[in-house]
Scaffold this motif. Structure first.
Motif, PDB file in Angstrom:
ATOM      1  N   UNK A   1      19.048  54.190   1.652  1.00  0.00           N
ATOM      2  CA  UNK A   1      20.223  53.667   0.969  1.00  0.00           C
ATOM      3  C   UNK A   1      21.452  54.396   1.485  1.00  0.00           C
ATOM      4  N   UNK A   2      22.571  53.682   1.598  1.00  0.00           N
ATOM      5  CA  UNK A   2      23.816  54.276   2.073  1.00  0.00           C
ATOM      6  C   UNK A   2      24.961  53.941   1.140  1.00  0.00           C
ATOM      7  N   UNK A   3      25.917  54.851   1.077  1.00  0.00           N
ATOM      8  CA  UNK A   3      27.143  54.552   0.387  1.00  0.00           C
ATOM      9  C   UNK A   3      27.965  53.552   1.195  1.00  0.00           C
ATOM     10  N   UNK A   4      28.764  52.760   0.521  1.00  0.00           N
ATOM     11  CA  UNK A   4      29.499  51.704   1.199  1.00  0.00           C
ATOM     12  C   UNK A   4      30.418  52.224   2.302  1.00  0.00           C
TER      13      UNK A   4
ATOM     14  N   UNK B   1      30.027  54.533   4.413  1.00  0.00           N
ATOM     15  CA  UNK B   1      29.399  55.058   5.626  1.00  0.00           C
ATOM     16  C   UNK B   1      28.421  54.079   6.264  1.00  0.00           C
ATOM     17  N   UNK B   2      28.191  52.940   5.641  1.00  0.00           N
ATOM     18  CA  UNK B   2      27.249  51.959   6.186  1.00  0.00           C
ATOM     19  C   UNK B   2      27.654  51.539   7.590  1.00  0.00           C
ATOM     20  N   UNK B   3      26.648  51.540   8.466  1.00  0.00           N
ATOM     21  CA  UNK B   3      26.908  51.143   9.856  1.00  0.00           C
ATOM     22  C   UNK B   3      27.355  52.287  10.743  1.00  0.00           C
ATOM     23  N   UNK B   4      27.701  53.421  10.146  1.00  0.00           N
ATOM     24  CA  UNK B   4      28.158  54.577  10.937  1.00  0.00           C
ATOM     25  C   UNK B   4      27.241  55.775  10.803  1.00  0.00           C
ATOM     26  N   UNK B   5      26.636  55.931   9.644  1.00  0.00           N
ATOM     27  CA  UNK B   5      25.756  57.070   9.379  1.00  0.00           C
ATOM     28  C   UNK B   5      24.309  56.595   9.336  1.00  0.00           C
ATOM     29  N   UNK B   6      23.406  57.510   9.696  1.00  0.00           N
ATOM     30  CA  UNK B   6      21.985  57.188   9.673  1.00  0.00           C
ATOM     31  C   UNK B   6      21.201  58.377   9.153  1.00  0.00           C
ATOM     32  N   UNK B   7      20.350  58.147   8.160  1.00  0.00           N
ATOM     33  CA  UNK B   7      19.517  59.206   7.597  1.00  0.00           C
ATOM     34  C   UNK B   7      18.087  59.008   8.090  1.00  0.00           C
TER      35      UNK B   7
ATOM     36  N   UNK C   1      33.181  58.965  13.475  1.00  0.00           N
ATOM     37  CA  UNK C   1      33.755  59.718  12.366  1.00  0.00           C
ATOM     38  C   UNK C   1      35.245  59.462  12.214  1.00  0.00           C
ATOM     39  N   UNK C   2      35.677  59.459  10.968  1.00  0.00           N
ATOM     40  CA  UNK C   2      37.072  59.215  10.610  1.00  0.00           C
ATOM     41  C   UNK C   2      37.612  60.423   9.855  1.00  0.00           C
ATOM     42  N   UNK C   3      38.931  60.581   9.813  1.00  0.00           N
ATOM     43  CA  UNK C   3      39.503  61.697   9.047  1.00  0.00           C
ATOM     44  C   UNK C   3      39.051  61.703   7.590  1.00  0.00           C
ATOM     45  N   UNK C   4      38.846  60.532   7.013  1.00  0.00           N
ATOM     46  CA  UNK C   4      38.426  60.459   5.611  1.00  0.00           C
ATOM     47  C   UNK C   4      36.974  60.878   5.407  1.00  0.00           C
TER      48      UNK C   4
END
Length: 121
Positions: free
Chosen positions: A58-61, A63-69, A85-88
């Motif tokens: 499951x991913x938070x909205x 980070x979806x598509x950018x992060x992978x666990x 990665x973004x500044x936020x």
């Protein structure tokens, strides 16, 4: 169980980092594991979670598509791969453990210390 997060650091916008979460003296395969982050002045935010058998992810909205666990083969490590990665995304990142992914997201039983991620523009 004591969890330990590491792998944070400084990265430029668009770059990548890989965080790791390990359990001291135990295998992580017994637990669902999640990642959270908290930026200064903001509430803690859910990032990602993975079940014990890696069948539920499951991913938070944000980070979806950018992060992978994922879980390491030795069952001692859970990874969080962060791309684009973004500044936020700048925050202290924490790993947490519980019996199920839903519990990890809502009421983790175990926490590790945080690791700082700073994304510079």
């Amino acid at each position: 169980v004591q969890l330990q997060a590491s792998g944070g650091g400084f990265v430029q916008v668009g770059g990548s980092l890989r965080l790791s979460c390990k359990a001291s003296g135990r295998t992580l395969s017994r637990y669902a594991v999640g990642w959270f982050r908290q930026a200064p002045g903001k509430e803690r935010e859910f990032v990602a979670a993975i079940s014990r058998g890696s069948t539920i992810i499951d991913y938070g909205d944000s980070v979806k598509g950018r992060f992978s666990i994922s879980r390491g083969n030795a069952a001692t490590t859970v990874w969080l791969r962060m791309d684009s990665l973004k500044p936020e995304d700048t925050a202290v990142y924490y790993c947490a453990g519980a019996d199920s992914p839903s519990e990890v997201r809502t009421a983790p039983q175990y926490w590790g210390q945080g690791t700082q991620v700073t994304v510079s523009s």
